[in-house]
Write a protein that holds these residues in place. Structure first.
Motif, PDB file in Angstrom:
ATOM      1  N   GLN A 261       0.830  -1.204   0.000  1.00 29.42           N
ATOM      2  CA  GLN A 261       0.000   0.000   0.000  1.00 29.42           C
ATOM      3  C   GLN A 261       0.867   1.257   0.000  1.00 29.42           C
ATOM      4  O   GLN A 261       0.576   2.219  -0.718  1.00 29.42           O
ATOM      5  CB  GLN A 261      -0.915   0.032   1.219  1.00 29.42           C
ATOM      6  CG  GLN A 261      -2.092  -0.881   1.127  1.00 29.42           C
ATOM      7  CD  GLN A 261      -2.944  -0.815   2.379  1.00 29.42           C
ATOM      8  OE1 GLN A 261      -2.418  -0.727   3.489  1.00 29.42           O
ATOM      9  NE2 GLN A 261      -4.254  -0.846   2.188  1.00 29.42           N
ATOM     10  N   THR A 262       1.935   1.245   0.770  1.00 29.45           N
ATOM     11  CA  THR A 262       2.834   2.397   0.818  1.00 29.45           C
ATOM     12  C   THR A 262       3.513   2.616  -0.524  1.00 29.45           C
ATOM     13  O   THR A 262       3.638   3.754  -0.989  1.00 29.45           O
ATOM     14  CB  THR A 262       3.884   2.206   1.930  1.00 29.45           C
ATOM     15  OG1 THR A 262       3.198   2.032   3.167  1.00 29.45           O
ATOM     16  CG2 THR A 262       4.832   3.378   2.010  1.00 29.45           C
ATOM     17  N   ALA A 263       3.950   1.547  -1.178  1.00 31.97           N
ATOM     18  CA  ALA A 263       4.601   1.666  -2.482  1.00 31.97           C
ATOM     19  C   ALA A 263       3.627   2.206  -3.539  1.00 31.97           C
ATOM     20  O   ALA A 263       3.982   3.078  -4.334  1.00 31.97           O
ATOM     21  CB  ALA A 263       5.159   0.313  -2.919  1.00 31.97           C
ATOM     22  N   VAL A 264       2.392   1.706  -3.534  1.00 35.44           N
ATOM     23  CA  VAL A 264       1.391   2.174  -4.487  1.00 35.44           C
ATOM     24  C   VAL A 264       1.053   3.634  -4.225  1.00 35.44           C
ATOM     25  O   VAL A 264       0.925   4.442  -5.157  1.00 35.44           O
ATOM     26  CB  VAL A 264       0.122   1.278  -4.451  1.00 35.44           C
ATOM     27  CG1 VAL A 264      -1.008   1.877  -5.262  1.00 35.44           C
ATOM     28  CG2 VAL A 264       0.457  -0.111  -4.956  1.00 35.44           C
ATOM     29  N   TYR A 265       0.914   3.995  -2.960  1.00 37.76           N
ATOM     30  CA  TYR A 265       0.628   5.387  -2.608  1.00 37.76           C
ATOM     31  C   TYR A 265       1.765   6.310  -3.063  1.00 37.76           C
ATOM     32  O   TYR A 265       1.534   7.373  -3.637  1.00 37.76           O
ATOM     33  CB  TYR A 265       0.424   5.508  -1.092  1.00 37.76           C
ATOM     34  CG  TYR A 265       0.206   6.928  -0.639  1.00 37.76           C
ATOM     35  CD1 TYR A 265      -1.051   7.522  -0.758  1.00 37.76           C
ATOM     36  CD2 TYR A 265       1.236   7.687  -0.110  1.00 37.76           C
ATOM     37  CE1 TYR A 265      -1.259   8.826  -0.352  1.00 37.76           C
ATOM     38  CE2 TYR A 265       1.035   8.983   0.299  1.00 37.76           C
ATOM     39  CZ  TYR A 265      -0.212   9.554   0.172  1.00 37.76           C
ATOM     40  OH  TYR A 265      -0.423  10.846   0.561  1.00 37.76           O
ATOM     41  N   THR A 266       3.005   5.885  -2.830  1.00 36.35           N
ATOM     42  CA  THR A 266       4.161   6.676  -3.239  1.00 36.35           C
ATOM     43  C   THR A 266       4.196   6.839  -4.758  1.00 36.35           C
ATOM     44  O   THR A 266       4.470   7.932  -5.266  1.00 36.35           O
ATOM     45  CB  THR A 266       5.459   6.013  -2.734  1.00 36.35           C
ATOM     46  OG1 THR A 266       5.369   5.867  -1.315  1.00 36.35           O
ATOM     47  CG2 THR A 266       6.678   6.824  -3.098  1.00 36.35           C
ATOM     48  N   LEU A 267       3.909   5.777  -5.491  1.00 41.01           N
ATOM     49  CA  LEU A 267       3.845   5.851  -6.951  1.00 41.01           C
ATOM     50  C   LEU A 267       2.754   6.815  -7.395  1.00 41.01           C
ATOM     51  O   LEU A 267       2.966   7.644  -8.289  1.00 41.01           O
ATOM     52  CB  LEU A 267       3.602   4.459  -7.535  1.00 41.01           C
ATOM     53  CG  LEU A 267       3.458   4.382  -9.048  1.00 41.01           C
ATOM     54  CD1 LEU A 267       4.748   4.810  -9.730  1.00 41.01           C
ATOM     55  CD2 LEU A 267       3.066   2.966  -9.463  1.00 41.01           C
ATOM     56  N   ARG A 268       1.589   6.741  -6.767  1.00 41.07           N
ATOM     57  CA  ARG A 268       0.473   7.630  -7.117  1.00 41.07           C
ATOM     58  C   ARG A 268       0.841   9.095  -6.891  1.00 41.07           C
ATOM     59  O   ARG A 268       0.589   9.946  -7.743  1.00 41.07           O
ATOM     60  CB  ARG A 268      -0.772   7.286  -6.307  1.00 41.07           C
ATOM     61  CG  ARG A 268      -1.933   8.243  -6.577  1.00 41.07           C
ATOM     62  CD  ARG A 268      -3.153   7.888  -5.764  1.00 41.07           C
ATOM     63  NE  ARG A 268      -3.022   8.169  -4.361  1.00 41.07           N
ATOM     64  CZ  ARG A 268      -3.505   9.270  -3.759  1.00 41.07           C
ATOM     65  NH1 ARG A 268      -4.130  10.179  -4.465  1.00 41.07           N
ATOM     66  NH2 ARG A 268      -3.361   9.437  -2.481  1.00 41.07           N
ATOM     67  N   ILE A 269       1.465   9.389  -5.770  1.00 40.30           N
ATOM     68  CA  ILE A 269       1.854  10.764  -5.469  1.00 40.30           C
ATOM     69  C   ILE A 269       2.927  11.237  -6.447  1.00 40.30           C
ATOM     70  O   ILE A 269       2.889  12.374  -6.926  1.00 40.30           O
ATOM     71  CB  ILE A 269       2.329  10.888  -4.004  1.00 40.30           C
ATOM     72  CG1 ILE A 269       1.173  10.588  -3.055  1.00 40.30           C
ATOM     73  CG2 ILE A 269       2.912  12.263  -3.728  1.00 40.30           C
ATOM     74  CD1 ILE A 269      -0.044  11.464  -3.246  1.00 40.30           C
ATOM     75  N   GLY A 270       3.870  10.373  -6.769  1.00 44.78           N
ATOM     76  CA  GLY A 270       4.905  10.726  -7.753  1.00 44.78           C
ATOM     77  C   GLY A 270       4.310  11.042  -9.108  1.00 44.78           C
ATOM     78  O   GLY A 270       4.699  12.018  -9.767  1.00 44.78           O
ATOM     79  N   LEU A 271       3.349  10.238  -9.549  1.00 48.57           N
ATOM     80  CA  LEU A 271       2.682  10.499 -10.829  1.00 48.57           C
ATOM     81  C   LEU A 271       1.872  11.793 -10.780  1.00 48.57           C
ATOM     82  O   LEU A 271       1.847  12.551 -11.750  1.00 48.57           O
ATOM     83  CB  LEU A 271       1.786   9.319 -11.205  1.00 48.57           C
ATOM     84  CG  LEU A 271       2.516   8.022 -11.550  1.00 48.57           C
ATOM     85  CD1 LEU A 271       1.505   6.899 -11.778  1.00 48.57           C
ATOM     86  CD2 LEU A 271       3.413   8.202 -12.751  1.00 48.57           C
ATOM     87  N   ALA A 272       1.217  12.056  -9.640  1.00 48.69           N
ATOM     88  CA  ALA A 272       0.457  13.298  -9.495  1.00 48.69           C
ATOM     89  C   ALA A 272       1.390  14.506  -9.591  1.00 48.69           C
ATOM     90  O   ALA A 272       1.048  15.519 -10.219  1.00 48.69           O
ATOM     91  CB  ALA A 272      -0.305  13.308  -8.170  1.00 48.69           C
ATOM     92  N   TYR A 273       2.568  14.403  -8.993  1.00 47.26           N
ATOM     93  CA  TYR A 273       3.536  15.497  -9.099  1.00 47.26           C
ATOM     94  C   TYR A 273       4.025  15.660 -10.531  1.00 47.26           C
ATOM     95  O   TYR A 273       4.247  16.783 -11.001  1.00 47.26           O
ATOM     96  CB  TYR A 273       4.713  15.289  -8.158  1.00 47.26           C
ATOM     97  CG  TYR A 273       4.465  15.771  -6.756  1.00 47.26           C
ATOM     98  CD1 TYR A 273       4.044  17.073  -6.501  1.00 47.26           C
ATOM     99  CD2 TYR A 273       4.654  14.932  -5.670  1.00 47.26           C
ATOM    100  CE1 TYR A 273       3.824  17.520  -5.212  1.00 47.26           C
ATOM    101  CE2 TYR A 273       4.438  15.365  -4.376  1.00 47.26           C
ATOM    102  CZ  TYR A 273       4.024  16.662  -4.153  1.00 47.26           C
ATOM    103  OH  TYR A 273       3.801  17.103  -2.877  1.00 47.26           O
ATOM    104  N   LEU A 274       4.221  14.577 -11.266  1.00 41.97           N
ATOM    105  CA  LEU A 274       4.628  14.693 -12.669  1.00 41.97           C
ATOM    106  C   LEU A 274       3.565  15.412 -13.497  1.00 41.97           C
ATOM    107  O   LEU A 274       3.889  16.245 -14.342  1.00 41.97           O
ATOM    108  CB  LEU A 274       4.927  13.310 -13.265  1.00 41.97           C
ATOM    109  CG  LEU A 274       6.256  12.695 -12.896  1.00 41.97           C
ATOM    110  CD1 LEU A 274       6.373  11.292 -13.487  1.00 41.97           C
ATOM    111  CD2 LEU A 274       7.406  13.568 -13.385  1.00 41.97           C
ATOM    112  N   VAL A 275       2.291  15.069 -13.259  1.00 39.21           N
ATOM    113  CA  VAL A 275       1.209  15.767 -13.966  1.00 39.21           C
ATOM    114  C   VAL A 275       1.223  17.244 -13.596  1.00 39.21           C
ATOM    115  O   VAL A 275       1.091  18.125 -14.463  1.00 39.21           O
ATOM    116  CB  VAL A 275      -0.165  15.123 -13.677  1.00 39.21           C
ATOM    117  CG1 VAL A 275      -1.290  15.949 -14.271  1.00 39.21           C
ATOM    118  CG2 VAL A 275      -0.211  13.697 -14.212  1.00 39.21           C
TER     119      VAL A 275
END
Length: 169
Positions: free
Chosen positions: A105-119
């Protein structure tokens, strides 16, 4: 108080690296030699394919690369929404004590936040086309993965469910 010298920093030189000489020549070096164009960073929204998004020189001035850039930003936004509404972030009650599930869950959350920052960084290019495809990607992603309209009616969620934010801001 001396405002000309900020905190011990030397004043800017009056050489050709001033913004006015860059605007006039499009070059960092007036005195001959190296003449290369620098892209100016926009601080207001603009239309056009000549922009830089996420990486230096990308997509450049090519219409095909600009179209690829728009498609890339669109899918980044859709992927961000998918991860925001994924069951991977909502562990079942039996998984609460499971450390491996917590790490996933932490890894998926971190990936989601990273992608949101890229957008977000892509939108900060101030290119109106990039802004519109980012909005469209978030809208399509929410419609497909977060909207109650496209979920099973047997889902036991409340009708006033507020989805998690896809953005880290």
């Amino acid at each position: 108080m001396d405002h000309d010298h900020m905190h011990g920093m030397p004043p800017p030189s009056s050489s050709s690296s001033s913004p006015s000489s860059m605007m006039n020549n499009g070059s960092m070096n007036e005195g001959g030699g190296h003449h290369h164009m620098k892209m100016m960073m926009h601080m207001t929204f603009f239309w056009g394919k000549n922009t830089e998004v996420l990486f230096s020189g990308w997509p450049g001035t090519s219409s095909g690369m600009y179209a690829l850039c728009l498609i890339f930003v669109f899918f980044l936004a859709v992927l961000t929404e998918w991860l925001a509404h994924s069951s991977l972030l909502r562990g079942s009650t039996g998984d609460s004590a499971n450390r491996a599930a917590g790490l996933i869950q932490t890894a998926v959350y971190t990936l989601r936040i990273g992608l949101a920052y890229l957008v977000m960084l892509a939108v900060m290019s101030f290119n109106a086309g990039v802004f519109l495809v980012a909005l469209a990607g978030h809208a399509v992603g929410f419609m497909l993965f977060g909207s109650q309209t496209f979920r099973n009616t047997s889902d036991d969620r409340k009708t006033n469910y507020v989805p998690p934010s896809g953005c880290a801001c």
